[in-house]
Motif scaffolding. Structure first.
Motif, PDB file in Angstrom:
ATOM      1  N   TYR A 102      -2.054  -1.471  -3.676  1.00 36.40           N
ATOM      2  CA  TYR A 102      -3.428  -1.758  -3.282  1.00 36.40           C
ATOM      3  C   TYR A 102      -3.860  -0.840  -2.149  1.00 36.40           C
ATOM      4  CZ  TYR A 102      -2.831  -6.054  -5.975  1.00 36.40           C
ATOM      5  OH  TYR A 102      -2.588  -6.954  -6.992  1.00 36.40           O
ATOM      6  N   HIS A 103      -5.164  -0.686  -2.003  1.00 36.20           N
ATOM      7  CA  HIS A 103      -5.718  -0.058  -0.809  1.00 36.20           C
ATOM      8  C   HIS A 103      -5.650  -1.060   0.338  1.00 36.20           C
ATOM      9  CE1 HIS A 103      -7.240   3.523  -2.824  1.00 36.20           C
ATOM     10  NE2 HIS A 103      -7.749   2.769  -3.770  1.00 36.20           N
ATOM     11  N   ASP A 143      -5.206   0.047  -6.132  1.00 39.27           N
ATOM     12  CA  ASP A 143      -5.072   1.494  -5.959  1.00 39.27           C
ATOM     13  C   ASP A 143      -4.457   2.130  -7.195  1.00 39.27           C
ATOM     14  OD1 ASP A 143      -4.543   4.114  -5.232  1.00 39.27           O
ATOM     15  OD2 ASP A 143      -3.401   3.621  -3.436  1.00 39.27           O
ATOM     16  N   THR A 190       0.850  -1.188   0.000  1.00 37.60           N
ATOM     17  CA  THR A 190       0.000   0.000   0.000  1.00 37.60           C
ATOM     18  C   THR A 190       0.889   1.242   0.000  1.00 37.60           C
ATOM     19  OG1 THR A 190      -0.068   0.159   2.419  1.00 37.60           O
ATOM     20  CG2 THR A 190      -1.738  -1.246   1.356  1.00 37.60           C
TER      21      THR A 190
END
Length: 366
Positions: A128-129, A135, A66
């Protein structure tokens, strides 16, 4: 006056492959203070085998790549006075290491501990979130300086990841040739496309045997051959071809399926992509390769129907998948327009395909 230099620079990773490739880290890194970005399981597998290095920081990446992970690991590496970054792990750990090194302007090196992706030699980090949703993509100025493909380490890893890596690799050839169809492309794109020819057909021929060898933890020559196709050929294809050719229907279907709750917990990225390859081939009317790939997936026990990934072939669920698939960035450069009805028909064709005789029934159960 200073000359203005214009042009494209192509950087490819060096790589070392063998049953003790990890030992080459000592000469590659020398006395540079190294920040190691890794995960608990990866470090347990690879850490004891590392040669003597000047490790200034051990940074657990936390299981997800993230923006918060990247910022935290970069800060820890800075505080430790790192002169290089070493990623040890699967795709997400390596992506976090590459993105952190990019933000710091440091060289990065890679030790993959599973062969699920080509992250060890690419200049891309998939971010990614925290809830697992995609993301963004972060592109680095260069890929890892060197990748250490330790065949003994990778053969001892859970074989499901290797299987997923083969499927993701096979998609690279299918997608880039599909996306390029009808285009006059330049040298780098044509070279990347040519490298992709070393992936799909060879893995169809030898991938099942390589998978069998991995099931028994044996680092055989056929495993080493397959690992180079999964990591090196796929990664170099990605580095050479334009971004618009780096994906197509297969990955878009993967991300579409990933929009459904729980799917990514039940199926690996490469398994979703493998199913997406079937959909792309059905969509394109390529019956010969569709049958060959379907037989291969069945032989190695990979998902071949939506039910294998916990998804029902129902209109409501598939409406979400198809909407997300068509909205994906990889669908912007295709040789012809693709509609929701075309995608649904392709998925229906895949669902209707009859089982293929499997040479090794036990292998398919794994």
């Amino acid at each position: 006056e200073k000359a203005v230099i214009t042009g494209d620079t192509v950087r490819l990773s060096a790589y070392t492959i063998g049953e003790n490739a990890i030992g080459a880290l000592a000469s590659a890194l020398g006395d540079a203070p190294v920040a190691v970005i890794t995960g608990e399981k990866s470090w347990a597998a690879a850490g004891p085998r590392l040669p003597g290095l000047k490790i200034c920081a051990y940074i657990p990446y936390g299981g997800a790549c993230t923006m918060e992970t990247i910022a935290r690991t970069a800060q820890a590496a800075t505080q430790a006075g790192a002169g290089a970054v070493l990623g040890v792990g699967g795709g997400r750990a390596l992506d976090a290491a590459k993105a952190a090194a990019q933000s710091l302007g440091l060289p990065v090196y890679a030790v993959p501990t599973i062969a699920a992706t080509c992250a060890a030699v690419t200049a891309l980090s998939i971010v990614y979130h925290a809830d697992g949703r995609l993301d963004r993509f972060i592109f680095s100025d260069e890929p890892p300086r060197q990748a250490f493909i330790d065949t003994a380490l990778l053969a001892a890893a859970p074989s499901r990841y290797f299987r997923a890596g083969m499927l993701d690799a096979m998609a690279k050839h299918l997608e880039c040739t599909f996306a390029m169809r009808g285009d006059e492309v330049g040298y780098a794109d044509s070279l990347g496309r040519a490298i992709s020819e070393t992936i799909f057909d060879p893995l169809l021929r030898t991938g099942a045997q390589a998978y069998r060898d991995c099931l028994s933890g044996r680092a055989t020559p056929v495993v080493a051959d397959a690992l180079q196709r999964v990591i090196v050929s796929t990664g170099n294809t990605s580095l050479l071809i334009s971004e618009q050719y780096n994906g197509a229907v297969a990955h878009s279907v993967c991300y579409g399926l990933g929009a459904l709750p729980g799917v990514e917990a039940r199926a690996l990225h490469g398994e979703l992509v493998g199913y997406g390859c079937l959909v792309q081939l059905a969509l394109d009317g390529d019956a010969k390769r569709l049958a060959a790939l379907r037989a291969f997936l069945q032989e190695v026990g990979a998902p071949i129907r939506l039910a294998d990934m916990g998804v029902a072939f129902e209109e409501a669920a598939l409406a979400t998948v198809i909407t997300e698939t068509l909205a994906g960035p990889d669908m912007r450069k295709l040789p012809y327009p693709v509609t929701d009805s075309m995608l649904l028909a392709a998925m229906a064709q895949v669902e209707r395909m009859a089982p293929t005789p499997v040479p090794d029934a036990e292998l398919a159960k794994v």
